[in-house]
Design an enzyme around this catalytic site. Sequence first.
Site, PDB file in Angstrom:
ATOM      1  N   CYS A   1      26.643  90.461   2.959  1.00  0.00           N
ATOM      2  CA  CYS A   1      27.934  90.146   3.567  1.00  0.00           C
ATOM      3  C   CYS A   1      28.480  91.249   4.489  1.00  0.00           C
ATOM      4  CB  CYS A   1      28.941  89.767   2.475  1.00  0.00           C
ATOM      5  SG  CYS A   1      30.288  88.753   3.178  1.00  0.00           S
TER       6      CYS A   1
ATOM      7  N   GLU B   1      26.141  85.496  -1.814  1.00  0.00           N
ATOM      8  CA  GLU B   1      26.563  86.680  -2.573  1.00  0.00           C
ATOM      9  C   GLU B   1      27.271  86.198  -3.856  1.00  0.00           C
ATOM     10  OE1 GLU B   1      29.651  88.620  -0.310  1.00  0.00           O
ATOM     11  OE2 GLU B   1      29.596  90.458  -1.502  1.00  0.00           O
TER      12      GLU B   1
ATOM     13  N   VAL C   1      35.017  85.921   4.453  1.00  0.00           N
ATOM     14  CA  VAL C   1      36.402  85.472   4.609  1.00  0.00           C
ATOM     15  C   VAL C   1      36.901  85.738   6.029  1.00  0.00           C
ATOM     16  CG1 VAL C   1      37.069  85.595   2.184  1.00  0.00           C
ATOM     17  CG2 VAL C   1      37.225  87.647   3.590  1.00  0.00           C
TER      18      VAL C   1
ATOM     19  N   LYS D   1      24.762  96.406  -2.653  1.00  0.00           N
ATOM     20  CA  LYS D   1      25.556  96.396  -1.410  1.00  0.00           C
ATOM     21  C   LYS D   1      26.141  97.782  -1.121  1.00  0.00           C
ATOM     22  CE  LYS D   1      29.362  93.633   0.595  1.00  0.00           C
ATOM     23  NZ  LYS D   1      30.315  92.551   0.240  1.00  0.00           N
TER      24      LYS D   1
HETATM   25  C1  ACM Z   1      32.459  90.312   1.887  1.00  0.00           C
HETATM   26  O1  ACM Z   1      31.784  91.314   2.150  1.00  0.00           O
HETATM   27  N1  ACM Z   1      32.185  89.564   0.849  1.00  0.00           N
HETATM   28  C2  ACM Z   1      33.587  89.927   2.747  1.00  0.00           C
END
Ligand code: ACM
Length: 269
Positions: free
Chosen positions: A148, A38, A175, A110
Amino acid sequence: MTIGFVQHAPRYLQPDANRQHVASLVEGSSADLLVLPELFTSGYFFQSTEDARKIAEEIPDGATVAWMEDLSAHLGSTLVAGLPERDEEGRLYNSAAVVSPRGFEGTYRKIHLYNEEKLHFEPGQGPLPVFELTARDGTAYRLGLMICFDWFFPEAIRSLALQDADIVAHPSNLVRKNCPRAMPIRALENRVFTVTANRYGSESNGSESLTFIGQSEICAPSGEILTRAPRVGDAVEVAEIDLKEARQKEVTAHNHLWKDRNPAAYSLG
Ligand code: ACM
């Protein structure tokens, strides 16, 4: 066919250096599909929306998709990569682009933005996309795409599997510690292959710092982890897969992943 990931530590707001570094990492590698993290051009923890805006690109008209087209043709691999996108109205998205040796295939914005991402980006509206692609030996396959934190919403990968995705590409900047343990289960319960391409390293937005957990991984429909990168360090890892495993939705002689579903019994809101 072969599927792989690139793990690296992007330099904040240095897209040229990040593209060059990834190109040097993948030089000589051989895979039908390579997934990058990402926001691989920009870094993650934006110090301001202005920082995000100045590095965001139009897709497909920006420098990164042009670079992906050259690299994809050079390697003969389909590439999936996350980058900040700016639309014609100036809105920003946390997006990923798909480029195959035949050219730009499409993009995804996203949907489930994580924490401070909401200060800078608009959420995508879906639908979660599945791309019809071809491996180098001519085998057709279906590639789903999520980014992510979408992993935290099992409906996301489920909707890709219900669209007959064989493989789910998952560019990430993780994270939270749980995702590398969750993805084998996401792969198992949906009977798909997953490729999580994560970054490593730390970044600060001036007041807070984040450490990214590496551990990029490829998971199989059996729930097995085919390969996993270390927590820290550049990595390019590739696994050989058999698409038949993803297309076999029988769980037992009397159970089938799709035929045994009972959507009328689920209250999904
Ligand atoms: C994330 O979605 N980059 C933690």
